[in-house]
Motif scaffolding. Structure first.
Motif, PDB file in Angstrom:
ATOM      1  N   LEU A   1     -37.756  54.278  -5.792  1.00 39.79           N
ATOM      2  CA  LEU A   1     -36.439  54.922  -5.774  1.00 39.79           C
ATOM      3  C   LEU A   1     -35.482  54.342  -6.796  1.00 39.79           C
ATOM      4  CD1 LEU A   1     -36.008  55.169  -1.893  1.00 39.79           C
ATOM      5  CD2 LEU A   1     -36.958  56.883  -3.467  1.00 39.79           C
ATOM      6  N   MET A   2     -35.463  53.016  -6.986  1.00 41.88           N
ATOM      7  CA  MET A   2     -34.528  52.408  -7.927  1.00 41.88           C
ATOM      8  C   MET A   2     -35.017  51.027  -8.312  1.00 41.88           C
ATOM      9  SD  MET A   2     -31.369  52.028  -5.264  1.00 41.88           S
ATOM     10  CE  MET A   2     -31.601  51.437  -3.609  1.00 41.88           C
ATOM     11  N   TYR A   3     -34.184  50.356  -9.174  1.00 45.59           N
ATOM     12  CA  TYR A   3     -34.618  49.109  -9.801  1.00 45.59           C
ATOM     13  C   TYR A   3     -33.472  48.103  -9.834  1.00 45.59           C
ATOM     14  CZ  TYR A   3     -38.211  52.310 -11.495  1.00 45.59           C
ATOM     15  OH  TYR A   3     -39.192  53.239 -11.570  1.00 45.59           O
ATOM     16  N   SER A   4     -33.867  46.827 -10.040  1.00 40.67           N
ATOM     17  CA  SER A   4     -32.906  45.750 -10.273  1.00 40.67           C
ATOM     18  C   SER A   4     -33.383  44.977 -11.494  1.00 40.67           C
ATOM     19  CB  SER A   4     -32.807  44.826  -9.061  1.00 40.67           C
ATOM     20  OG  SER A   4     -31.898  43.768  -9.305  1.00 40.67           O
ATOM     21  N   ILE A   5     -32.431  44.653 -12.400  1.00 42.31           N
ATOM     22  CA  ILE A   5     -32.776  43.989 -13.660  1.00 42.31           C
ATOM     23  C   ILE A   5     -32.006  42.677 -13.731  1.00 42.31           C
ATOM     24  CG2 ILE A   5     -32.846  44.193 -16.173  1.00 42.31           C
ATOM     25  CD1 ILE A   5     -32.705  47.225 -15.820  1.00 42.31           C
ATOM     26  N   GLN A   6     -32.708  41.596 -14.115  1.00 43.84           N
ATOM     27  CA  GLN A   6     -32.079  40.293 -14.308  1.00 43.84           C
ATOM     28  C   GLN A   6     -32.344  39.811 -15.728  1.00 43.84           C
ATOM     29  OE1 GLN A   6     -33.467  37.576 -11.265  1.00 43.84           O
ATOM     30  NE2 GLN A   6     -31.732  38.066  -9.943  1.00 43.84           N
ATOM     31  N   GLY A   7     -31.373  39.032 -16.245  1.00 43.95           N
ATOM     32  CA  GLY A   7     -31.498  38.456 -17.571  1.00 43.95           C
ATOM     33  C   GLY A   7     -31.247  36.960 -17.542  1.00 43.95           C
ATOM     34  N   ARG A   8     -31.778  36.272 -18.526  1.00 43.46           N
ATOM     35  CA  ARG A   8     -31.624  34.822 -18.635  1.00 43.46           C
ATOM     36  C   ARG A   8     -31.499  34.463 -20.110  1.00 43.46           C
ATOM     37  NH1 ARG A   8     -36.506  31.232 -16.413  1.00 43.46           N
ATOM     38  NH2 ARG A   8     -37.452  31.979 -18.348  1.00 43.46           N
ATOM     39  N   THR A   9     -30.554  33.559 -20.423  1.00 45.87           N
ATOM     40  CA  THR A   9     -30.357  33.131 -21.804  1.00 45.87           C
ATOM     41  C   THR A   9     -30.800  31.688 -21.978  1.00 45.87           C
ATOM     42  OG1 THR A   9     -28.110  32.287 -21.493  1.00 45.87           O
ATOM     43  CG2 THR A   9     -28.345  34.655 -21.898  1.00 45.87           C
ATOM     44  N   GLN A  10     -30.852  31.291 -23.244  1.00 45.49           N
ATOM     45  CA  GLN A  10     -31.252  29.908 -23.530  1.00 45.49           C
ATOM     46  C   GLN A  10     -30.150  28.929 -23.168  1.00 45.49           C
ATOM     47  OE1 GLN A  10     -29.853  31.835 -25.668  1.00 45.49           O
ATOM     48  NE2 GLN A  10     -29.018  30.785 -27.474  1.00 45.49           N
ATOM     49  N   TRP A  11     -28.939  29.433 -22.919  1.00 47.81           N
ATOM     50  CA  TRP A  11     -27.817  28.528 -22.672  1.00 47.81           C
ATOM     51  C   TRP A  11     -27.884  27.916 -21.285  1.00 47.81           C
ATOM     52  CZ3 TRP A  11     -26.148  27.512 -27.156  1.00 47.81           C
ATOM     53  CH2 TRP A  11     -25.985  28.491 -28.143  1.00 47.81           C
ATOM     54  N   THR A  12     -28.200  28.702 -20.257  1.00 57.13           N
ATOM     55  CA  THR A  12     -28.146  28.205 -18.875  1.00 57.13           C
ATOM     56  C   THR A  12     -29.512  28.195 -18.192  1.00 57.13           C
ATOM     57  OG1 THR A  12     -27.713  30.417 -17.966  1.00 57.13           O
ATOM     58  CG2 THR A  12     -25.802  29.080 -18.623  1.00 57.13           C
ATOM     59  N   GLN A  13     -30.454  29.015 -18.650  1.00 55.69           N
ATOM     60  CA  GLN A  13     -31.762  29.134 -18.022  1.00 55.69           C
ATOM     61  C   GLN A  13     -31.656  29.551 -16.558  1.00 55.69           C
ATOM     62  OE1 GLN A  13     -34.767  28.913 -19.624  1.00 55.69           O
ATOM     63  NE2 GLN A  13     -33.574  28.719 -21.498  1.00 55.69           N
ATOM     64  N   GLN A  14     -30.573  30.245 -16.207  1.00 60.44           N
ATOM     65  CA  GLN A  14     -30.392  30.747 -14.845  1.00 60.44           C
ATOM     66  C   GLN A  14     -30.416  32.268 -14.867  1.00 60.44           C
ATOM     67  OE1 GLN A  14     -26.749  29.074 -13.342  1.00 60.44           O
ATOM     68  NE2 GLN A  14     -27.646  27.039 -13.016  1.00 60.44           N
ATOM     69  N   TRP A  15     -31.082  32.847 -13.852  1.00 58.04           N
ATOM     70  CA  TRP A  15     -31.189  34.300 -13.794  1.00 58.04           C
ATOM     71  C   TRP A  15     -29.885  34.919 -13.284  1.00 58.04           C
ATOM     72  CZ3 TRP A  15     -34.875  36.651 -16.293  1.00 58.04           C
ATOM     73  CH2 TRP A  15     -36.104  36.025 -16.491  1.00 58.04           C
ATOM     74  N   VAL A  16     -29.445  35.955 -13.969  1.00 65.94           N
ATOM     75  CA  VAL A  16     -28.223  36.674 -13.608  1.00 65.94           C
ATOM     76  C   VAL A  16     -28.577  38.151 -13.493  1.00 65.94           C
ATOM     77  CG1 VAL A  16     -25.884  37.306 -14.295  1.00 65.94           C
ATOM     78  CG2 VAL A  16     -26.748  35.004 -14.772  1.00 65.94           C
ATOM     79  N   THR A  17     -28.168  38.790 -12.400  1.00 63.83           N
ATOM     80  CA  THR A  17     -28.426  40.221 -12.224  1.00 63.83           C
ATOM     81  C   THR A  17     -27.493  41.010 -13.136  1.00 63.83           C
ATOM     82  OG1 THR A  17     -29.111  39.869  -9.938  1.00 63.83           O
ATOM     83  CG2 THR A  17     -28.497  42.110 -10.569  1.00 63.83           C
ATOM     84  N   VAL A  18     -28.068  41.781 -14.062  1.00 57.39           N
ATOM     85  CA  VAL A  18     -27.271  42.573 -15.017  1.00 57.39           C
ATOM     86  C   VAL A  18     -27.253  44.041 -14.641  1.00 57.39           C
ATOM     87  CG1 VAL A  18     -27.599  40.947 -16.908  1.00 57.39           C
ATOM     88  CG2 VAL A  18     -29.294  42.731 -16.540  1.00 57.39           C
ATOM     89  N   ALA A  19     -28.131  44.472 -13.731  1.00 56.98           N
ATOM     90  CA  ALA A  19     -28.110  45.857 -13.235  1.00 56.98           C
ATOM     91  C   ALA A  19     -28.804  45.871 -11.889  1.00 56.98           C
ATOM     92  CB  ALA A  19     -28.822  46.794 -14.212  1.00 56.98           C
ATOM     93  N   HIS A  20     -28.164  46.504 -10.879  1.00 57.53           N
ATOM     94  CA  HIS A  20     -28.708  46.485  -9.521  1.00 57.53           C
ATOM     95  C   HIS A  20     -28.628  47.885  -8.933  1.00 57.53           C
ATOM     96  CE1 HIS A  20     -30.095  44.717  -5.849  1.00 57.53           C
ATOM     97  NE2 HIS A  20     -29.038  45.142  -5.178  1.00 57.53           N
TER      98      HIS A  20
END
Length: 1370
Positions: free
Chosen positions: A948-967
């Protein structure tokens, strides 16, 4: 009631005529422990079992024809009775379709043949219809390997099917962590055409088993199994056959008879009537091998001997001799040690003692020999060595190095044996050099600096300590000079690092891998293993510079990489770790008890690195065929690790040893050969009295008498001889095999064994029972969803004489079940509290049983066990399986297996599980700008429900922590051919960042797992979007306006070349209208800027400041104004009216009038007051400062000396420092408090909550203040003394107090002390401990009596308290 149960390996046991109540209790107890020990069947009278309904519970009369143990047993009458316990149990439970018209369910028969027949000899592995032997040592070329296999009556393995290839690769994967190569029988006849020489089978369907991309060569004509790191799998590799490799032998199961007879294992009790197990005749066997010893020359004055010990068992009891090994003309010679010729030697039992050891004569290798009338054996060789540490060379040149450059300082240790520990000292010993991220003391003894700095200048010395005696030696001090240098050193590894200690580790040792790099700034370190994970138990220490591998194994070999990284550079280097192994036997020798004229095949196998060589010994002497008589030489054959003796004779009896040797030493495996002439006898192993078999199944009757040589066997049924024909077969071992058993096969069977020395017979009864059948089974397919609970029902019928056990398998793996639900339901039906038994069992259960991985090996099972969390549960009935909280991994084929002593049947069902979607695949990012990107992926498994739908997470080299960018977003299909989907991330990304994305999908059952990570992408640069955080300032020296902020983290810089613009204006005194500004260059991005202001006029003045960030793309926003103050100046006023008065013997109270809180007086923010004090007899420069925070105008000075005068001054201070001092004031402390504690303390009961305390008073001395009174402190025994309640008694009163409001039943502690103006005195000791209500404890721990009156009073109190307690209970 009849209670029946079986114990693994034991006979059927029956308990009858128990009263039902007691029998039920015993049954429940047995059930509570039946999880791993017993299979239990409880049969209860009808009237007391809710499943059976009502009816008479009388016991029926005994019917011999229905009892299989009776000689008049009639199988047709078994189960014919219709009354009583047995008949009703069977009618209602064990034969359900006869009573309820249920139809049997078709199942699969698993155990058609007797497992006794499907067995391989020791150290061979069964698969299908063949036995396999994996020979690890010695390695041989292909022709020699085939010859060795043929010595077993086998040949090199013939890989003739994909199933066989799969089993071989799985077995190698599990048992060969070193991933060696193994010969097979495949040979290339024509290009790319192979044939198995072992059984002449073609290889046409097995070409997929060859590893891809192999070199073509006319010399590579054979195939060997090997592991490919490139393809991460086992496969077949073309080899030339000349290299010495491991190899695999194979023999068909129907041809192992000769091998089993040749490798038969008999114990030392063979042919012996055992009366005392300790006196069974046997040759010596070592139970304690000698260990190497070291004599410490430093401790010769204390211990002037060295000893080594060996110990052997055997009967007659063995005696011992010791030998010293020496080389003569390059030959190793062993000389016996004779204590009669050298009194320094003593041999007592198996212990050799050398007095006054000589480092020249006694150094070397020794071994012992143990012998009795059955033979002699040799121990492993051990070394006697001498420990010492010589002196340092006391002349040493100075060292020098450059600032910010690495430096290695060598220890230059003295000669020593064995290893020493190294300690580096600075300036003097024991001021040891502390290791930090920049400094390290290596195991090589050297001192390493990642870079030098001026603080490293000094005098250094290297010191060593023996690992044996603890004796140390101090090296000379030398100077280290650090010279300034305009540049810093680029990152590079120090000399020969990384290093391994020891350099050539041996199996079982701890290995220390060290890594240190030179360069500025200090690097950080990371260890990893190329093409693999670090071994289990590996530990990183010493700022990750040291990787420790505990107890290394051959599987730990590989390339270990050290990576050093600092802000400027990252470098890596590796070390190849190779591990040696002393020979250890994987196949030891076993005692052989043979009949005269039989053929002996003796084999041993040892593992070692480097490879081992073999030698055979007889009675401690080398077994040399060349020195034998011609007759014996023809009978003996030695093929490396295999010894064959044809037609053994009595003269061959001896102790034999297989000796395996490599560069690290030798290991021995010993066994005894005895030759017998023995007529057959069944006194130890008669034919089984009763043997049960099932209709339609196969069964085996064993006949295993003691006999030498192996006898001929004759079987008779009911007195009539039978042979190998039709459904019966008599094996050479004496076993009688009956296939497809029928009722007509029941009867009495007699086995007669005959050899040249006699004959013997033994009889038993074969009872044929009904084969088991299922009458309840789960459906063929089941559809369920995650988080649901599933119950699988399975029940089978079998003959009532047999016990039946159930277990389940999932996808071939046996399931481990939690039986609590089943046992709790059984206990409830019988009216018992099951939780009591659970608690009792939990106290003794082994918790490690449940701390295991997903699969674990069980010693008494031939398959693996499948575990889950939460565990599978046994249902309400014995064959039920409950799967709580179903997950996707629970899908698969489930088998219900019903097992009886005569047959095993199974029925299966397929469970399909719907759940959240699987992880998407092929995640990528395209069309990337500074803040947007398009994310594309391919859907994973939908797991039964549409996505039905999706969730997208991104991570940068600065923090190495996953952040939800689309839910909870949808996605468009961009390529219908491969179902590629896409979603636009609009204005949610950070510019100038390296992004990695992952996606998870959602259906109506929830979100699934995240996908694998996408490839990295870079967003474009942009201007800063935010302002610096934590803007503030203040402090510094007078005349400074210090502005601070937090430098922008990389994720907010948005582009390279970040820099800042600073704004400020005065708003407090002489306010300014416009902001002043200053642009800071990139190199000043430390988050602080200092503005100079007029120190006389604008100290502690209010300013507004702002910060703006710039990068390569332009300017960012300007922050909002923040108010800060310029630096403070020191206070200009002093406190007045300073006064002091004594508080007690060690404290003085000080008071003063504070300064007026004006800007010109304080010139900043007042922190508090400083109190300066010193003794009148001391100089004022020896003063002590006490800080008093806040505006309080009083303080207490503690820690003073009694009866001494002190001067006191007070001054105000702020962050700039202290102001002018006040006038000084003189005051004296009081004299000492009471220094003598009260004694003769007594405690008397008054009532349940009151006590009376008395004591003997004290008299102060002239150095003490006059006594003011006494304090009695009482506190609960489980609390701290600081929470004690105090009772005061002024001086002049009678020395007793009453303490009330105590709690009956509680335990208290009590102490008494005197007090005066000097403070509280010493307390009575030890504390008086008592309990309210207990007269013995009330009198105290010392147990002293207080007179008859007290005894009577305490006795009366005890009666009162007891009555109160009884009244409270009622």
């Amino acid at each position: 009631m009849l209670l029946s149960f079986t114990v693994t390996g034991s006979q059927y046991v029956s308990l009858t005529m128990l009263k039902p109540r007691y029998a039920d209790q015993l049954c429940l107890v047995l059930l509570s422990v039946s999880i791993n020990i017993l299979d239990v069947v409880c049969q209860t009278p009808v009237s007391e079992n809710p499943y059976l309904g009502s009816g008479s519970s009388e016991l029926s009369r005994y019917d011999p024809a229905a009892d299989p143990r009776s000689s008049s047993y009639d199988p047709s009458r078994s189960g014919a009775r219709t009354s009583g316990v047995m008949s009703r149990s069977r009618a209602a439970i064990l034969d359900p379709w006869r009573m309820a018209s249920l139809t049997p369910v078709a199942g699969t028969v698993l155990s058609v043949t007797d497992p006794i027949l499907d067995s391989c000899p020791s150290h061979w592995v069964l698969n299908g219809k063949s036995c396999y032997k994996f020979v690890r040592s010695p390695r041989k070329n292909r022709n020699a390997a085939r010859t060795q296999c043929q010595a077993y009556g086998a040949d090199l393995v013939s890989v003739s099917s994909k199933e066989e290839h799969g089993w071989l690769t799985r077995h190698l994967h599990e048992t060969d962590p070193m991933q060696r190569r193994w010969y097979t029988s495949a040979k290339q006849n024509t290009p790319n055409s192979f044939v198995n020489e072992g059984d002449a089978s073609p290889f046409t369907d097995m070409m997929e088993a060859l590893l891809p991309d192999q070199l073509a060569s006319p010399n590579l004509n054979y195939l060997a199994y090997t592991y490919s790191n490139l393809h991460t799998e086992w496969g077949l590799l073309k080899v030339d056959g000349e290299e010495e490799l491991q190899y695999i032998c194979e023999v068909p199961l129907n041809m192992v008879g000769w091998l089993q007879e040749t490798l038969v294992e008999r114990t030392s009790e063979f042919g012996v009537i055992v009366i005392d197990p300790k006196k069974v005749p046997h040759s010596p066997v070592f139970i304690k091998q000698p260990k190497s010893a070291m004599f410490d020359l430093v401790k010769r004055d204390l211990i002037n001997y060295v000893s080594i010990t060996c110990l052997a068992t055997g009967y007659p009891h063995p005696t011992y001799k010791w030998y010293k090994e020496d080389y003569e003309d390059n030959l190793l010679v062993s000389r016996e040690i004779d204590p009669l010729t050298d009194r320094r030697f003593t041999v007592s039992g198996g212990t050799l003692v050398i007095s006054e050891p000589n480092s020249i004569k006694d150094r070397g290798y020794y071994h012992c020999r143990a012998f009795n009338s059955f033979g002699s054996i040799t121990s492993q060789s051990v070394q006697i060595s001498f420990a010492y540490v010589a002196e340092f060379n006391l002349k040493r040149s100075p060292e020098q190095g450059n600032q910010f450059w690495g430096k290695a300082i060598f220890c230059d240790p003295p000669q020593h044996y064995p290893d020493v520990l190294y300690y580096w000292a600075r300036n003097y010993f024991p001021n040891l050099v502390e290791e930090d991220s920049r400094t390290m003391v290596s195991y090589d003894g050297n001192l390493y600096f990642s870079y030098l700095d001026f603080i490293d200048r000094g005098r250094y010395s290297c010191n060593v300590k023996s690992t044996v005696s603890g004796v140390g030696k101090n090296g000379p001090l030398f100077t280290l000079e650090v010279l300034p240098h305009p540049n810093y050193q680029q990152l590079k590894f120090a000399n020969n690092f990384p290093k391994a200690f020891p350099e050539s580790p041996i199996r079982g040792q701890d290995v220390r891998l060290e890594c240190i790099a030179f360069g500025y700034p200090v690097p950080s370190y990371k260890w990893f293993r190329r093409n693999g994970n670090l071994p289990r138990g590996a530990q990183l220490t010493n700022y990750d510079r040291v990787l420790t591998l505990p107890s290394v194994e051959p599987g730990d070999v590989g390339e270990y990489v050290c990576q050093a990284t600092n802000e400027k550079l990252s470098i890596e280097d590796s070390i190849n770790l190779s591990i040696q192994a002393k020979p250890s036997f994987t196949i030891p020798l076993h005692d052989q008890f043979m009949a005269e004229g039989e053929d002996l095949l003796w084999e041993c196998e040892a593992f070692g690195i480097p490879d081992v060589e073999y030698e055979w010994l007889r009675n401690s002497e080398p077994l040399n065929i060349e020195t034998m008589s011609p007759q014996d030489a023809e009978r003996y054959t030695i093929t490396t690790s295999v010894l064959q003796i044809m037609k053994v004779q009595a003269s061959d009896e001896a102790s034999y040893q297989c000796k395996a040797t490599n560069q690290l030493g030798s290991s021995y495996s010993a066994a005894q050969l005895r030759v017998f002439k023995l007529a057959p006898t069944f006194r130890k192993q008669p034919v089984e009295t009763e043997k049960y078999a099932a209709e339609g199944m196969n069964t085996t009757l064993e006949c295993n008498p003691e006999a030498a040589p192996l006898p001929e066997f004759v079987w008779r049924k009911n007195g009539i001889r039978i042979g190998s024909a039709g459904r019966t077969e008599i094996l050479r071992s004496g076993m009688l095999v009956i296939t497809s058993v029928t009722r007509e096969d029941a009867g009495n069977y007699t086995c007669t064994a005959t050899n040249a020395y006699g004959s013997a017979s033994s009889s038993g009864r074969l009872i044929v029972l009904i084969r088991p059948e299922f009458y309840r089974a789960p459906p063929e397919t089941i559809l369920t969803s995650v988080r649901e609970n599933v119950t699988l029902e399975c029940e089978a019928y079998t003959d009532p004489l047999l016990d039946m056990a159930y277990y389940w398998r999932q996808n071939g793996l046996r399931i481990h079940t939690d039986d609590d639900t089943y046992l709790r339901n059984l206990a409830y039906m019988q009216g018992y509290d099951f939780d009591y038994y659970i608690k009792k069992r939990s106290k003794t259960a082994d918790p490690s049983l449940y701390r295991v991985s997903t699969t674990r090996r069980v010693s008494n099972l031939l398959d693996f066990v499948n575990l889950r969390q939460p565990p599978f549960e046994k249902g309400y009935r014995p064959g039920y399986l409950r799967i709580p909280n179903v997950t996707l991994s629970d899908a698969g084929v489930y088998e219900c297996v019903a097992k009886t002593p005569v047959a095993t049947i199974a029925v299966e069902t397929i469970i399909t599980v719907h759940g959240p979607p699987g992880p998407p695949g092929g995640v990528t990012a395209v069309d990337v700008t500074s803040t947007t990107a398009r994310i594309r992926w391919t859907d994973g498994a939908s797991n039964g429900r549409p996505i039905l739908m999706y969730s997208i997470q991104g991570r940068t080299q600065w923090t190495q922590q996953w952040v939800t960018v689309a839910h909870n977003v949808t996605a468009e299909i961009v390529d219908r051919r491969n179902n590629r989907r896409e979603h636009l991330l609009d204005s949610v990304l950070s510019p100038w960042a390296i992004y990695t994305f992952r996606v998870k999908a959602y259906n109506e059952l929830g979100y699934g797992e995240y996908s694998a990570l996408s490839p990295q992408v870079n967003t474009r640069t942009d201007i800063p979007f935010t302002v610096p955080r934590n803007i503030g300032g203040g402090g510094g020296k007078t005349g400074d306006l210090t502005i601070t902020w937090e430098p922008m983290h990389g994720e907010h810089q948005n582009a390279p070349n970040i820099r800042y613009r600073v704004f400020w204006r005065r708003v407090g005194r002489d306010p300014e209208l416009q902001f002043k500004k200053q642009d800071l260059p990139e190199r000043h991005n430390r988050g602080m800027f200092v503005v100079s202001v007029d120190p006389v006029k604008y100290f502690y003045t209010e300013y507004e400041v702002k910060i703006q960030a710039f990068n390569r793309e332009g300017a960012g926003p300007i922050s909002e104004p923040v108010v800060i103050f310029s630096a403070e100046d020191m206070p200009q006023a002093q406190p007045t009216e300073v006064a002091a008065y004594a508080h007690n013997a060690t404290a003085i109270n000080v008071t003063w009038v504070p300064i007026e809180p004006t800007r010109d007086n304080i010139r900043g923010k007042l922190i508090g007051y400083r109190i300066k004090y010193w003794r009148r007899s001391d100089d004022e420069s020896d003063n002590i400062i006490r800080l008093n925070l806040g505006a309080e105008n009083s303080a207490t000075i503690v820690g003073l000396i009694p009866n001494n005068f002190y001067w006191v001054r007070v001054m105000a201070y702020n962050s700039a420092g202290a102001g002018p001092e006040s006038e000084r004031f003189l005051e004296r402390t009081w004299r000492f408090p009471p220094l003598t504690p009260p004694n003769a303390v007594e405690v008397f009961p008054v009532n349940p909550s009151t006590i009376r305390v008395t004591w003997r008073g004290i008299t102060p001395s002239t150095s003490e203040e006059p006594l003011t009174g006494y304090k009695v402190k009482v506190w609960e025994s489980d609390q701290d003394f600081t929470k004690a309640n105090e009772t005061f008694l002024p001086i002049g009163n009678e020395l007793q107090v009453y303490i009330s409001d105590l709690t009956p039943g509680k335990t208290y502690k009590l102490r008494v002390m005197g007090f005066s103006r000097g403070g509280e005195g010493k307390m009575s000791s030890p504390p008086w401990e008592f309990q309210m209500g207990d007269p013995e404890l009330l009198r105290g721990r010392s147990g002293r009596t207080t007179g008859n009156a007290s005894v009577m009073l305490t006795a009366a109190l005890t009666l009162i308290l007891s009555a109160l307690l009884r009244r409270q209970d009622n």
